[in-house]
Design a protein around this motif. Structure first.
Motif, PDB file in Angstrom:
ATOM      1  N   THR A  91       0.827  -1.209   0.000  1.00  0.00           N
ATOM      2  CA  THR A  91       0.000   0.000   0.000  1.00  0.00           C
ATOM      3  C   THR A  91       0.861   1.257   0.000  1.00  0.00           C
ATOM      4  OG1 THR A  91      -1.717  -1.175   1.253  1.00  0.00           O
ATOM      5  CG2 THR A  91      -1.822   1.223   1.225  1.00  0.00           C
ATOM      6  N   LEU A  92       1.940   1.246   0.766  1.00  0.00           N
ATOM      7  CA  LEU A  92       2.839   2.406   0.819  1.00  0.00           C
ATOM      8  C   LEU A  92       3.409   2.730  -0.559  1.00  0.00           C
ATOM      9  CD1 LEU A  92       4.650   1.695   4.189  1.00  0.00           C
ATOM     10  CD2 LEU A  92       3.522   3.851   3.603  1.00  0.00           C
ATOM     11  N   ILE A  93       3.715   1.702  -1.322  1.00  0.00           N
ATOM     12  CA  ILE A  93       4.239   1.923  -2.675  1.00  0.00           C
ATOM     13  C   ILE A  93       3.173   2.580  -3.553  1.00  0.00           C
ATOM     14  CG2 ILE A  93       5.044   0.754  -4.767  1.00  0.00           C
ATOM     15  CD1 ILE A  93       6.353  -1.337  -2.896  1.00  0.00           C
ATOM     16  N   ILE A  94       1.935   2.090  -3.452  1.00  0.00           N
ATOM     17  CA  ILE A  94       0.833   2.687  -4.225  1.00  0.00           C
ATOM     18  C   ILE A  94       0.643   4.151  -3.849  1.00  0.00           C
ATOM     19  CG2 ILE A  94      -1.660   2.598  -4.622  1.00  0.00           C
ATOM     20  CD1 ILE A  94      -1.476  -0.456  -4.208  1.00  0.00           C
ATOM     21  N   ILE A 257      -9.119  -1.098   1.495  1.00  0.00           N
ATOM     22  CA  ILE A 257      -9.703   0.171   1.940  1.00  0.00           C
ATOM     23  C   ILE A 257      -9.093   0.581   3.267  1.00  0.00           C
ATOM     24  CG2 ILE A 257     -11.849   1.321   2.598  1.00  0.00           C
ATOM     25  CD1 ILE A 257     -13.242  -0.713   0.705  1.00  0.00           C
ATOM     26  N   VAL A 258      -8.936  -0.392   4.171  1.00  0.00           N
ATOM     27  CA  VAL A 258      -8.298  -0.119   5.463  1.00  0.00           C
ATOM     28  C   VAL A 258      -6.934   0.520   5.243  1.00  0.00           C
ATOM     29  CG1 VAL A 258      -7.328  -1.152   7.547  1.00  0.00           C
ATOM     30  CG2 VAL A 258      -9.489  -2.014   6.639  1.00  0.00           C
ATOM     31  N   ASN A 259      -6.125  -0.105   4.407  1.00  0.00           N
ATOM     32  CA  ASN A 259      -4.746   0.336   4.228  1.00  0.00           C
ATOM     33  C   ASN A 259      -4.618   1.603   3.388  1.00  0.00           C
ATOM     34  OD1 ASN A 259      -2.864  -1.493   5.619  1.00  0.00           O
ATOM     35  ND2 ASN A 259      -3.814  -3.076   4.388  1.00  0.00           N
ATOM     36  N   LEU A 260      -5.338   1.666   2.273  1.00  0.00           N
ATOM     37  CA  LEU A 260      -5.218   2.846   1.413  1.00  0.00           C
ATOM     38  C   LEU A 260      -5.752   4.091   2.102  1.00  0.00           C
ATOM     39  CD1 LEU A 260      -6.159   1.267  -2.025  1.00  0.00           C
ATOM     40  CD2 LEU A 260      -3.957   2.305  -1.438  1.00  0.00           C
ATOM     41  N   CYS A 265      -4.882   8.741   3.019  1.00  0.00           N
ATOM     42  CA  CYS A 265      -5.866   9.801   3.275  1.00  0.00           C
ATOM     43  C   CYS A 265      -5.882  10.182   4.752  1.00  0.00           C
ATOM     44  CB  CYS A 265      -7.267   9.347   2.849  1.00  0.00           C
ATOM     45  SG  CYS A 265      -7.355   8.618   1.206  1.00  0.00           S
ATOM     46  N   ASN A 266      -4.764  10.046   5.422  1.00  0.00           N
ATOM     47  CA  ASN A 266      -4.692  10.183   6.864  1.00  0.00           C
ATOM     48  C   ASN A 266      -3.660  11.247   7.213  1.00  0.00           C
ATOM     49  OD1 ASN A 266      -4.392   9.861   9.618  1.00  0.00           O
ATOM     50  ND2 ASN A 266      -4.264   7.638   9.544  1.00  0.00           N
ATOM     51  N   GLN A 267      -4.110  12.353   7.782  1.00  0.00           N
ATOM     52  CA  GLN A 267      -3.208  13.445   8.143  1.00  0.00           C
ATOM     53  C   GLN A 267      -2.041  12.963   9.004  1.00  0.00           C
ATOM     54  OE1 GLN A 267      -3.518  16.640   7.185  1.00  0.00           O
ATOM     55  NE2 GLN A 267      -1.664  17.265   8.254  1.00  0.00           N
ATOM     56  N   TYR A 268      -2.355  12.074   9.894  1.00  0.00           N
ATOM     57  CA  TYR A 268      -1.385  11.530  10.847  1.00  0.00           C
ATOM     58  C   TYR A 268      -0.191  10.899  10.142  1.00  0.00           C
ATOM     59  CZ  TYR A 268      -0.066   8.132  14.546  1.00  0.00           C
ATOM     60  OH  TYR A 268       0.583   7.373  15.469  1.00  0.00           O
ATOM     61  N   ILE A 269      -0.414  10.307   8.973  1.00  0.00           N
ATOM     62  CA  ILE A 269       0.636   9.595   8.244  1.00  0.00           C
ATOM     63  C   ILE A 269       1.237  10.448   7.135  1.00  0.00           C
ATOM     64  CG2 ILE A 269       1.073   7.625   6.731  1.00  0.00           C
ATOM     65  CD1 ILE A 269       0.861   6.960   9.733  1.00  0.00           C
ATOM     66  N   MET A 435     -14.487   9.305  -1.309  1.00  0.00           N
ATOM     67  CA  MET A 435     -14.435  10.735  -1.587  1.00  0.00           C
ATOM     68  C   MET A 435     -13.060  11.148  -2.090  1.00  0.00           C
ATOM     69  SD  MET A 435     -15.626  13.696   1.073  1.00  0.00           S
ATOM     70  CE  MET A 435     -14.815  12.827   2.426  1.00  0.00           C
ATOM     71  N   PHE A 436     -12.007  10.582  -1.522  1.00  0.00           N
ATOM     72  CA  PHE A 436     -10.649  10.916  -1.932  1.00  0.00           C
ATOM     73  C   PHE A 436     -10.310  10.324  -3.297  1.00  0.00           C
ATOM     74  CE2 PHE A 436      -9.981  12.619   2.176  1.00  0.00           C
ATOM     75  CZ  PHE A 436      -8.794  13.320   2.165  1.00  0.00           C
ATOM     76  N   ILE A 437     -10.592   9.051  -3.480  1.00  0.00           N
ATOM     77  CA  ILE A 437     -10.146   8.385  -4.705  1.00  0.00           C
ATOM     78  C   ILE A 437     -10.863   8.942  -5.935  1.00  0.00           C
ATOM     79  CG2 ILE A 437     -11.756   6.423  -4.771  1.00  0.00           C
ATOM     80  CD1 ILE A 437      -7.957   6.173  -5.244  1.00  0.00           C
ATOM     81  N   LEU A 438     -12.160   9.228  -5.822  1.00  0.00           N
ATOM     82  CA  LEU A 438     -12.864   9.849  -6.946  1.00  0.00           C
ATOM     83  C   LEU A 438     -12.441  11.304  -7.106  1.00  0.00           C
ATOM     84  CD1 LEU A 438     -16.510   8.427  -6.740  1.00  0.00           C
ATOM     85  CD2 LEU A 438     -14.676   7.768  -8.283  1.00  0.00           C
TER      86      LEU A 438
END
Length: 562
Positions: A91-94, A257-260, A265-269, A435-438
């Protein structure tokens, strides 16, 4: 009583003074330089190297939920729980290839800013408040409580004092902003990985002793022979662990979905990479992907080791909770108590490093969202850079105090810490990710569609959570969409596994968003697209080679432990 010896405290104090001293030095140096720029405080703009970004990503991610809760899941369900870690590497690579270029190209520094720039201010404000509540009530509190619970189990120090100490330590690290957090995380990860590997080695050596042998390899082989059922990555439906990791869905469905959503889409990361140039950010994220491959060795194998020792008659009382019931989340703290003096202090420092780094990173993200997306936009639009930094520091302090007050009342340990975090975050994730991916890749996506995902995604998650029992839909069990889950009161309830539930909600959100967007387009409502071109997604040969290596390792691991 479990206690640390003098040598253990000395090792721990060395760690504490190295990290806290460095953080304070950076803080005072920034004060001397009168550097109060908000972007430097919240993002460390341009000052983090690739190795600082990569280690900070891991330090912010690996915390008590992994060391304590995921290790507990290793005890209960085995290596399969490592899917969260190993799939995160891919997921990190994506995220590095497709997400980070969009953020950097459009100068996006916070997730609400993305929503405001792509959709409108109302959606951005709703989600800013939503994220703050989620980060404080679920994430920050669970990290603090599980970490304090572990330290209490190892040292015998009062649970409340453990929480106060962790909160105080994290606040010290957070005072200097993202630059201090980023570089102190490098030290934290050294302690985390080295101490974690020492714990794993000694845990496997304890397992080998059960067979009259010594060494990590002998211990691992004995675990394979004695608990082969704990070394399968995919569960069948008749497994009691299926509701947590529902079969092939782990590889093909909701786990993505959990990972992506978490990594992209996570400010923390993403905050760790948003202040760097694209090449540095991508290299740092790839480095984090390699470190992710190592994490199950540190956090899952000790849990399986505790399981084997328990089945052979050991740890019979140590793994019992206060109510006298077996509590797998006690696995890691109990193993630490088996370590020799000195090494116990090192592993104790590693666990504390993981908790403090994660707390500091999380609370900095809370401060960033509150300051840049709420205070600056709605409370004091003309505030100075220095005032924003001060507001951010107050936000750090208040968020941590709220976590200290709320944490003991959540009942995290009753459900299992790791699943608690994943499931309750999962009520929000499908709609947010849709919402993010679209919003990234389909310019026609409208603000009305995003509003549906914001509110409708949460409502759908609640409906799918309780639908099987509201309507007594037993046929869902026979069709494979639900499972019968035993409850504490002896009854059983039909539930859709939360990973599957996230997949269903995501698909529905995307479908409805497409319909709403097309309808809005017919009505002449224009959408705001982002600046995107295909050249943004090109990668250099070094990144490509590293990505292929990570992918090859993952394929090999899943092939071996299928």
């Amino acid at each position: 009583m479990n206690t640390l010896q003098f040598a253990d405290y000395m090792v721990f104090l060395v760690y504490f003074f190295i990290v806290a001293g460095y953080g304070y030095w950076i803080y005072k140096r920034k004060q001397t330089a009168k550097n109060s720029a908000s972007h430097d405080y919240f993002l460390a703009e341009g000052s983090l190297t690739w190795w600082a970004i990569g280690t900070s990503l891991i330090a912010s991610n690996i915390s008590s939920e992994q060391f304590i809760a995921m290790s507990g899941n290793g005890f209960k369900m085995g290596l399969a729980i490592a899917s969260y870690e190993w799939m995160s590497a891919l997921t990190l690579i994506i995220v590095a290839v497709f997400f980070i270029p969009v953020y950097l190209k459009n100068k996006i520094y916070t997730m609400p800013q993305f929503l405001n720039q792509r959709y409108n201010g109302d959606i951005a404000m709703i989600m800013a408040v939503f994220w703050l509540l989620l980060y404080v009530i679920v994430n920050l509190t669970s990290i603090l409580y599980l970490g304090a619970l572990a330290i209490n189990g190892i040292s015998g120090i009062n649970l409340d004092l453990c929480m106060y100490g962790l909160a105080f330590f994290a606040i010290i690290i957070s005072l200097g902003g993202m630059k201090v957090i980023g570089y102190t995380d490098v030290i934290q990860v050294v302690f985390l990985i080295f101490g974690g590997l020492v714990t794993t080695y000694l845990a496997l050596d304890k397992v080998a002793e059960l067979n009259g042998q010594h060494g990590m390899v002998n211990g691992f082989n004995y675990m394979l022979n004695q608990s082969g059922d704990h070394f399968h990555m995919i569960f069948k439906k008749d497994s009691s662990n299926f509701p947590s990791l529902p079969g092939l869905t782990v590889l093909l469905g909701g786990m993505w979905i959990v990972n992506l959503n978490y990594w992209g889409c996570n400010q923390y990361i993403t905050q760790r990479a948003l202040g760097a140039d694209l090449k540095t950010a991508r290299t740092g994220i790839l480095f984090a992907a390699f470190l992710k491959l190592l994490m199950p060795v540190i956090v899952v194998l000790p849990g399986i080791a505790a399981y084997v020792i328990y089945t052979k008659g050991g740890l019979q009382t140590e793994l019992l909770g206060p109510d006298g019931v077996l509590n797998p989340d006690r696995s890691y703290p109990v193993l630490l108590n088996l370590l020799p003096v000195g090494l116990k202090g090192l592993s104790f420092a590693a666990l504390t490093a993981a908790v403090v780094a994660s707390l500091a990173g999380k609370v900095n993200s809370i401060a960033t969202i509150f300051t840049l997306d709420i205070y600056k936009k709605k409370i004091d639009v003309d505030c100075s850079e220095q005032k924003m930094v001060q507001v951010g520091k107050w936000a750090v302090f208040i968020a941590m105090m709220l976590a200290v007050v709320i944490a003991p009342h959540l009942g995290i340990d009753k459900k299992g810490g790791f699943e608690f975090i994943q499931e309750y975050t999962g009520f929000v994730s499908p709609g947010v990710f849709a919402m993010f991916i679209l919003g990234f890749f389909w310019k026609k996506t409208s603000s009305n569609a995003a509003m549906f995902a914001t509110i409708g995604g949460f409502i759908l998650s609640v409906v799918f959570k309780f639908l099987p029992n509201w309507m007594n839909l037993e046929f869902l069990n026979s069709t494979g969409f639900a499972v019968l889950v035993p409850q504490e009161n002896g009854k059983s309830l039909y539930e859709i596994p939360f990973i599957d539930r996230m997949g269903f909600v995501f698909v529905i959100c995307v479908a409805v968003m497409i319909v709403i967007s097309l309808f809005d387009q017919k009505r002449g409502i224009k959408s705001k697209g982002l600046e995107i071109d295909s050249s943004m997604f090109k990668v250099n040969s070094g990144f490509l080679a590293g990505s292929l290596l990570v992918t090859g390792i993952l394929v090999a691991l899943y092939t071996i432990f299928w």
